[in-house]
Design a protein around this motif. Sequence first.
Motif, PDB file in Angstrom:
ATOM      1  N   GLN A 261     -36.274  53.253  54.238  1.00  0.00           N
ATOM      2  CA  GLN A 261     -35.936  52.563  52.994  1.00  0.00           C
ATOM      3  C   GLN A 261     -34.615  51.814  53.265  1.00  0.00           C
ATOM      4  OE1 GLN A 261     -35.660  54.986  49.106  1.00  0.00           O
ATOM      5  NE2 GLN A 261     -33.678  54.103  48.965  1.00  0.00           N
ATOM      6  N   LYS A 262     -35.024  50.168  52.772  1.00  0.00           N
ATOM      7  CA  LYS A 262     -33.645  49.327  53.184  1.00  0.00           C
ATOM      8  C   LYS A 262     -33.367  48.820  51.757  1.00  0.00           C
ATOM      9  CE  LYS A 262     -32.650  45.407  55.754  1.00  0.00           C
ATOM     10  NZ  LYS A 262     -32.220  44.444  54.684  1.00  0.00           N
TER      11      LYS A 262
ATOM     12  N   GLY B   3     -29.891  54.558  47.349  1.00  0.00           N
ATOM     13  CA  GLY B   3     -30.110  53.341  46.688  1.00  0.00           C
ATOM     14  C   GLY B   3     -28.956  52.321  46.798  1.00  0.00           C
ATOM     15  N   TYR B   4     -27.764  52.564  47.435  1.00  0.00           N
ATOM     16  CA  TYR B   4     -26.570  51.974  47.618  1.00  0.00           C
ATOM     17  C   TYR B   4     -26.980  50.469  48.168  1.00  0.00           C
ATOM     18  CZ  TYR B   4     -24.041  56.174  46.695  1.00  0.00           C
ATOM     19  OH  TYR B   4     -23.378  57.244  46.061  1.00  0.00           O
ATOM     20  N   ALA B   5     -26.094  49.513  47.683  1.00  0.00           N
ATOM     21  CA  ALA B   5     -26.140  48.197  48.276  1.00  0.00           C
ATOM     22  C   ALA B   5     -26.380  48.293  49.880  1.00  0.00           C
ATOM     23  CB  ALA B   5     -25.237  47.262  47.795  1.00  0.00           C
ATOM     24  N   ASP B   6     -27.371  47.389  50.171  1.00  0.00           N
ATOM     25  CA  ASP B   6     -27.270  47.358  51.673  1.00  0.00           C
ATOM     26  C   ASP B   6     -27.743  48.285  52.588  1.00  0.00           C
ATOM     27  OD1 ASP B   6     -26.967  44.395  51.599  1.00  0.00           O
ATOM     28  OD2 ASP B   6     -24.738  44.904  51.456  1.00  0.00           O
ATOM     29  N   MET B   7     -27.890  49.354  51.950  1.00  0.00           N
ATOM     30  CA  MET B   7     -28.149  51.019  52.613  1.00  0.00           C
ATOM     31  C   MET B   7     -29.489  50.648  53.334  1.00  0.00           C
ATOM     32  SD  MET B   7     -28.087  54.846  51.477  1.00  0.00           S
ATOM     33  CE  MET B   7     -26.303  55.234  52.203  1.00  0.00           C
ATOM     34  N   LYS B   8     -29.524  51.388  54.599  1.00  0.00           N
ATOM     35  CA  LYS B   8     -30.759  51.614  55.510  1.00  0.00           C
ATOM     36  C   LYS B   8     -30.728  53.103  55.365  1.00  0.00           C
ATOM     37  CE  LYS B   8     -30.467  47.216  57.925  1.00  0.00           C
ATOM     38  NZ  LYS B   8     -30.307  46.690  59.379  1.00  0.00           N
ATOM     39  N   SER B   9     -31.951  53.618  55.216  1.00  0.00           N
ATOM     40  CA  SER B   9     -31.996  55.224  55.367  1.00  0.00           C
ATOM     41  C   SER B   9     -33.365  55.513  55.871  1.00  0.00           C
ATOM     42  CB  SER B   9     -31.682  55.654  53.913  1.00  0.00           C
ATOM     43  OG  SER B   9     -32.568  55.430  53.001  1.00  0.00           O
ATOM     44  N   TRP B  10     -33.382  56.713  56.427  1.00  0.00           N
ATOM     45  CA  TRP B  10     -34.478  57.328  57.165  1.00  0.00           C
ATOM     46  C   TRP B  10     -34.772  58.601  56.892  1.00  0.00           C
ATOM     47  CZ3 TRP B  10     -30.704  54.293  59.278  1.00  0.00           C
ATOM     48  CH2 TRP B  10     -31.078  53.083  59.999  1.00  0.00           C
ATOM     49  N   GLN B  11     -36.032  59.191  56.746  1.00  0.00           N
ATOM     50  CA  GLN B  11     -36.165  60.420  56.156  1.00  0.00           C
ATOM     51  C   GLN B  11     -37.409  61.317  57.053  1.00  0.00           C
ATOM     52  OE1 GLN B  11     -38.790  62.958  52.550  1.00  0.00           O
ATOM     53  NE2 GLN B  11     -38.008  60.831  52.305  1.00  0.00           N
ATOM     54  N   ALA B  12     -37.269  62.437  57.340  1.00  0.00           N
ATOM     55  CA  ALA B  12     -38.131  63.446  58.213  1.00  0.00           C
ATOM     56  C   ALA B  12     -38.347  64.570  57.319  1.00  0.00           C
ATOM     57  CB  ALA B  12     -37.741  63.662  59.678  1.00  0.00           C
ATOM     58  N   ARG B  13     -39.788  64.526  57.079  1.00  0.00           N
ATOM     59  CA  ARG B  13     -40.133  65.707  56.140  1.00  0.00           C
ATOM     60  C   ARG B  13     -41.141  66.598  56.723  1.00  0.00           C
ATOM     61  NH1 ARG B  13     -41.173  65.635  49.593  1.00  0.00           N
ATOM     62  NH2 ARG B  13     -42.827  67.287  49.581  1.00  0.00           N
ATOM     63  N   TYR B  14     -41.060  67.972  56.337  1.00  0.00           N
ATOM     64  CA  TYR B  14     -42.394  68.742  56.878  1.00  0.00           C
ATOM     65  C   TYR B  14     -42.599  69.766  55.642  1.00  0.00           C
ATOM     66  CZ  TYR B  14     -44.690  72.836  58.931  1.00  0.00           C
ATOM     67  OH  TYR B  14     -45.389  73.657  59.073  1.00  0.00           O
ATOM     68  N   ASP B  15     -43.838  69.968  55.417  1.00  0.00           N
ATOM     69  CA  ASP B  15     -44.485  70.790  54.204  1.00  0.00           C
ATOM     70  C   ASP B  15     -45.388  71.642  54.842  1.00  0.00           C
ATOM     71  OD1 ASP B  15     -43.988  69.322  51.177  1.00  0.00           O
ATOM     72  OD2 ASP B  15     -43.985  67.992  52.981  1.00  0.00           O
ATOM     73  N   PHE B  16     -45.369  72.929  54.172  1.00  0.00           N
ATOM     74  CA  PHE B  16     -46.438  73.870  54.690  1.00  0.00           C
ATOM     75  C   PHE B  16     -46.992  74.565  53.627  1.00  0.00           C
ATOM     76  CE2 PHE B  16     -47.854  78.143  56.575  1.00  0.00           C
ATOM     77  CZ  PHE B  16     -49.040  77.571  57.201  1.00  0.00           C
TER      78      PHE B  16
END
Length: 425
Positions: free
Chosen positions: A298-299, A327-340
Amino acid sequence: MLKTPIARGVALATLGATLAIPTMAQAAFIEDTKASLELRNFYFNRDFRENLNTENSKAEEWAQGFLLNIESGYTEGPIGFGVDAMGFLGVKLDSGGGRTGSGLLPLGDSGKAGDDYSELGLTAKAKVSETVLKIGTLRPKNMAVSASDSRLLPQTFQGGQITSKDIAGLTLDAGYLSRMNDRNASGNRGMYWGGKPAAVGETAVAAGDADDFIFAGGSYKVTDDLTASYYYSNLEEVYKQHSTNLVHILPLGDKQSLKTDLRYARSSEDGSSNVDNKALGAMVTYSVSGHSFGLGYQKMGGDTGFAYLGGGADPFLVNYVQINDFGYADMKSWQARYDFNFASIGIPGLTFMTRYLTGDNVDRAAGESEGKLWERDMDIGYTFQEGALKNLNVKWRNATSRGNIARGNNVDENRLIVSYTIPLM
């Protein structure tokens, strides 16, 4: 038989609406009516891991909710008429000085949590073919506005909404909202801003004159595997927003698939608000048997953070999770998720989820280091499948957040939710 005052009030209101419809047209109205009562027990504990300059070192409360929902059928004829009703009651089980602010209970002028709060909502509706018009209490769920249900009682809005599915594969949706009821309040209030602030050095977002909210859009199933969506929304005097979404599900064989979710939203000022945001998000999820592995990015761009309604409304962001929305201004974010899903190994009803998110690239005051934020979440839920406890759902939600961007970034949180829905009709 329901004995609570709010349940009796909703029942009487629905009965009154029914009696107002000609008897000969009531058959479908009554036969298709659905009613349920959800009993929701909610324990919330948020431990603040920093000095917030308040008396609270934590927010810890426990409450019981009663959620009565009634959805009528429609009268017969070219235009079908109906009425929906909802009655919500929240009761304090435990709170105290220095522990308020969980969002489960209303906070009085004295700083103490109220003993109870409630809401009664009525919605008139009309249907022509596959087009439905609703006026009254609404709980919209779309890209432009999504009523939150992450506390004891759900968020609601007052207004009108029309949804059409007359064309195969195409859903059209438009609405006007003038009032909202926060998740922990009894009365409605005006619409207001809930988005992220401006970047350091930029003019602050002026959102004090927020007024009515409108939205229009829809989704189209391009193919069996691809759905495209677009929405326009406007919080008067604060922001205008164009949101787009593409969701593609690629079958890969027996019990395997690859889901791609792409989102882009452009928000701009309305009036003198200074809103200026571009939000890009992508989530790719590979599923095999009961396992799901997801990666998200997300960027944020522009002079301000992501724009959305207040009152706890859920922003349409891939990295909106239990505590943060990144969602802050100029923020870049990454996510790793696992479901079972344990049903794949013979334990239906048991589910598990864990995810980790990290974000950076946020400007802070002169001389301060780069703004960063991370969050780790874990959910475990079980729905009883048989016996005396059948359909009873128990969920534990745990989260840890650490960051240096805003007050309240550093918290440890636990939520324990027990819910049971009783079908009444």
